[in-house]
Design a protein around this motif. Sequence first.
Motif, PDB file in Angstrom:
ATOM      1  N   ALA A  17       0.772 -83.597 -34.886  1.00 52.48           N
ATOM      2  CA  ALA A  17       0.280 -83.505 -33.505  1.00 52.48           C
ATOM      3  C   ALA A  17      -1.145 -82.974 -33.483  1.00 52.48           C
ATOM      4  O   ALA A  17      -1.992 -83.454 -32.708  1.00 52.48           O
ATOM      5  CB  ALA A  17       1.206 -82.616 -32.672  1.00 52.48           C
ATOM      6  N   ILE A  18      -1.440 -82.006 -34.331  1.00 52.36           N
ATOM      7  CA  ILE A  18      -2.802 -81.464 -34.427  1.00 52.36           C
ATOM      8  C   ILE A  18      -3.750 -82.537 -34.945  1.00 52.36           C
ATOM      9  O   ILE A  18      -4.852 -82.718 -34.419  1.00 52.36           O
ATOM     10  CB  ILE A  18      -2.823 -80.210 -35.328  1.00 52.36           C
ATOM     11  N   SER A  55      -8.052 -86.424 -34.103  1.00 51.98           N
ATOM     12  CA  SER A  55      -8.436 -87.812 -34.334  1.00 51.98           C
ATOM     13  C   SER A  55      -8.704 -88.589 -33.054  1.00 51.98           C
ATOM     14  O   SER A  55      -9.441 -89.576 -33.070  1.00 51.98           O
ATOM     15  CB  SER A  55      -7.340 -88.534 -35.124  1.00 51.98           C
ATOM     16  N   GLU A  56      -8.109 -88.165 -31.941  1.00 53.94           N
ATOM     17  CA  GLU A  56      -8.208 -88.918 -30.686  1.00 53.94           C
ATOM     18  C   GLU A  56      -9.645 -89.269 -30.300  1.00 53.94           C
ATOM     19  O   GLU A  56      -9.936 -90.428 -30.013  1.00 53.94           O
ATOM     20  CB  GLU A  56      -7.511 -88.156 -29.567  1.00 53.94           C
ATOM     21  N   LEU A 114     -12.183 -89.425 -32.214  1.00 54.08           N
ATOM     22  CA  LEU A 114     -12.861 -90.057 -33.350  1.00 54.08           C
ATOM     23  C   LEU A 114     -12.314 -91.464 -33.537  1.00 54.08           C
ATOM     24  O   LEU A 114     -11.253 -91.805 -33.044  1.00 54.08           O
ATOM     25  CB  LEU A 114     -12.623 -89.241 -34.627  1.00 54.08           C
ATOM     26  N   SER A 115     -13.007 -92.250 -34.300  1.00 53.63           N
ATOM     27  CA  SER A 115     -12.511 -93.597 -34.577  1.00 53.63           C
ATOM     28  C   SER A 115     -11.845 -93.642 -35.950  1.00 53.63           C
ATOM     29  O   SER A 115     -11.827 -94.680 -36.602  1.00 53.63           O
ATOM     30  CB  SER A 115     -13.667 -94.605 -34.510  1.00 53.63           C
ATOM     31  N   VAL A 116     -11.301 -92.520 -36.379  1.00 55.41           N
ATOM     32  CA  VAL A 116     -10.663 -92.440 -37.686  1.00 55.41           C
ATOM     33  C   VAL A 116      -9.501 -91.457 -37.603  1.00 55.41           C
ATOM     34  O   VAL A 116      -9.536 -90.510 -36.825  1.00 55.41           O
ATOM     35  CB  VAL A 116     -11.693 -91.991 -38.763  1.00 55.41           C
ATOM     36  N   ASP A 117      -8.461 -91.728 -38.387  1.00 55.72           N
ATOM     37  CA  ASP A 117      -7.342 -90.805 -38.503  1.00 55.72           C
ATOM     38  C   ASP A 117      -7.838 -89.634 -39.345  1.00 55.72           C
ATOM     39  O   ASP A 117      -7.957 -89.731 -40.559  1.00 55.72           O
ATOM     40  CB  ASP A 117      -6.152 -91.502 -39.171  1.00 55.72           C
ATOM     41  N   PHE A 118      -8.149 -88.541 -38.707  1.00 60.00           N
ATOM     42  CA  PHE A 118      -8.784 -87.397 -39.359  1.00 60.00           C
ATOM     43  C   PHE A 118      -8.024 -86.956 -40.596  1.00 60.00           C
ATOM     44  O   PHE A 118      -8.584 -86.822 -41.668  1.00 60.00           O
ATOM     45  CB  PHE A 118      -8.925 -86.234 -38.364  1.00 60.00           C
TER      46      PHE A 118
END
Length: 124
Positions: free
Chosen positions: A101-102, A107-108, A110-114
């Motif tokens: 969830a964090i 990532s929301e 950003l354009s990448v899955d952090f």
Amino acid sequence: MSVETTSLESMGRELGNAIAESPEYERFEEARQAVEDDDEAQEKIEEFEQLRQEFMMARQTGQASQDSMREVQRAQEQLHRLPVMSEYLEAKSELEGRLEAINMAISEPLSVDFGGEAGGCCQD
């Protein structure tokens, strides 16, 4: 180092500290320590790991059998049935859910899955 970078790193440390103080992390750490301190759990872990290693080696040489796979599965089931291990696995699952969830919150924008891709290079 720029002020922005320092601020971002500071926020990262604050996030890390907040995670370490979360109920999910505290429960996980307590459960992990309980498993480490439990002689029966440690014995079952060693047994499972030995059987798993033997199975993996047999599989690499083409010697693995269904019986040896079932033996590994039985050892894992016995390990997971221990109350201390069951608590650990549940606490681990809850912590992983919280961390996911964090990760999604970070990532929301950003354009990448952090958590999944930020450290990688050139992933499609």
